[in-house]
Design a protein around this motif. Sequence first.
Motif, mmCIF file in Angstrom:
data_model
loop_
_atom_site.group_PDB
_atom_site.id
_atom_site.type_symbol
_atom_site.label_atom_id
_atom_site.label_comp_id
_atom_site.label_asym_id
_atom_site.label_seq_id
_atom_site.Cartn_x
_atom_site.Cartn_y
_atom_site.Cartn_z
ATOM 1 N N GLN A 173 11.503 -7.797 -8.049
ATOM 2 C CA GLN A 173 10.389 -7.880 -7.117
ATOM 3 C C GLN A 173 9.162 -8.475 -7.814
ATOM 4 O O GLN A 173 9.019 -8.388 -9.029
ATOM 5 C CB GLN A 173 10.054 -6.494 -6.562
ATOM 6 N N ALA A 175 6.175 -7.334 -7.485
ATOM 7 C CA ALA A 175 5.296 -6.213 -7.822
ATOM 8 C C ALA A 175 6.090 -4.923 -7.620
ATOM 9 O O ALA A 175 7.049 -4.900 -6.848
ATOM 10 C CB ALA A 175 4.040 -6.222 -6.952
ATOM 11 N N GLU A 178 7.527 -3.423 -4.014
ATOM 12 C CA GLU A 178 7.089 -4.376 -2.989
ATOM 13 C C GLU A 178 7.952 -4.305 -1.732
ATOM 14 O O GLU A 178 7.445 -4.422 -0.611
ATOM 15 C CB GLU A 178 7.113 -5.801 -3.547
ATOM 16 N N THR A 183 3.053 -6.301 0.148
ATOM 17 C CA THR A 183 2.301 -6.960 -0.921
ATOM 18 C C THR A 183 0.968 -6.293 -1.238
ATOM 19 O O THR A 183 0.534 -6.287 -2.396
ATOM 20 C CB THR A 183 2.051 -8.430 -0.570
ATOM 21 N N SER A 186 1.707 -2.735 -3.125
ATOM 22 C CA SER A 186 2.426 -3.011 -4.374
ATOM 23 C C SER A 186 1.569 -3.826 -5.328
ATOM 24 O O SER A 186 1.663 -3.676 -6.551
ATOM 25 C CB SER A 186 3.745 -3.734 -4.092
ATOM 26 N N GLY A 187 0.716 -4.682 -4.783
ATOM 27 C CA GLY A 187 -0.206 -5.424 -5.636
ATOM 28 C C GLY A 187 -1.180 -4.512 -6.361
ATOM 29 O O GLY A 187 -1.498 -4.720 -7.541
ATOM 30 N N ALA A 335 8.096 -3.855 4.059
ATOM 31 C CA ALA A 335 7.277 -4.985 3.608
ATOM 32 C C ALA A 335 6.821 -5.871 4.754
ATOM 33 O O ALA A 335 5.808 -6.565 4.639
ATOM 34 C CB ALA A 335 8.067 -5.808 2.590
#
Length: 383
Positions: A173, A175, A178, A183, A186-187, A335
Amino acid sequence: MTVLIVGASAAGLSTLEALRRRGYQEPITVLGAETHLPYDRPPLSKQYLVGDWDEVRTRLRPEEMLAKLGADFVLGDPARALDVDRRVVSTESGRELSADSIVIATGLRARMLPGQEALAGVHVLRTLGDADALRQDLVGSPRVVVVGDGVLGAEIAATARKLGCAVTMAGPQSAPLESQFGTIVSGLLAELHTAEGVDLRLGTAVSGLTSASGRVTGVQLANGDHLPADVVVVALGATPATEWLADSGLTLDNGVVCDAQCRAADGIYAAGDVARWRHDELDTLLRLENRTNATEQAACVAANILGENRCYTPIPYFWTDQFATKIQVHGIPSANAEVVVAEGALDERRFVTHYRRDGRTVAVLGWNMPKQTRLHRAHLVQA
């Protein structure tokens, strides 16, 4: 009427306790593959691994409380086969245990990389024994590569950093988490780990391990890069422990497949990580890998053993602690859902987000806002 619980796990113990709370006084046997009395697994990647907890503190109940439950604990003897028609479980030592009702609570087995079992310095983390071996290898702050970018991999990476290790996290992935969180969240997790000193080498699959003289020396990535390591932790998820049921005639498909009452066959039930049951409100087969589900599903199974015919329709929930951050999730995020900040602020790292699909809130995620997250659970729409 007798009950046999296969698995001295959180789900197994919770089933036993739920039966006793409901006044069931008949014989109950708990069969466990490990020699340990029932213990809690979430602390293994955090408090126990870092050394804040000892083995006794991981136990789900003190020995004196277990004794009051009046069950026969048969430990260190893995189940090897189930005769559904006779309701008999055969064990590795040759025992044959029979009961009127059998509860399958054998949990999961950690996935491994090819060849890792032959190498020193390569670990998985599922059992107390796994945690002991890993903790010994982390002494001296070695270079650690964590193969896996999910919940367990991220928790292990955070704990290894607390111990002073040089930590690299590898995974496909872009991050951490994710595919579950999307995004945005997870970012933020990637930023958290980077700020704490974890080297993220994400977005590329792991192709194998390198070694010398029987000990791991690193991790090879699919893009050709090599990550040197003194210790490697493989955290690529787990598979339901159902090998012993291969000839049972039960339906096995990513777990023990059950009806809405967690029944796999007449007199046979499943609870916890190994159970994949029909969730009527979500209209799907669902299998959950978390501590909360183990307890709640066990309570439902106990009720159904005693004739209540109750459907199990929980709102899924799990949490993860990484560094000083607590993340709690109600529902099933994805996601591709729209992420809306409902309270707090992303830049303050205290917030609650709603995951929305087709105009409905299907999950709530809280970052360092536990009380508020519980309140937002009321916004969830399951069906």
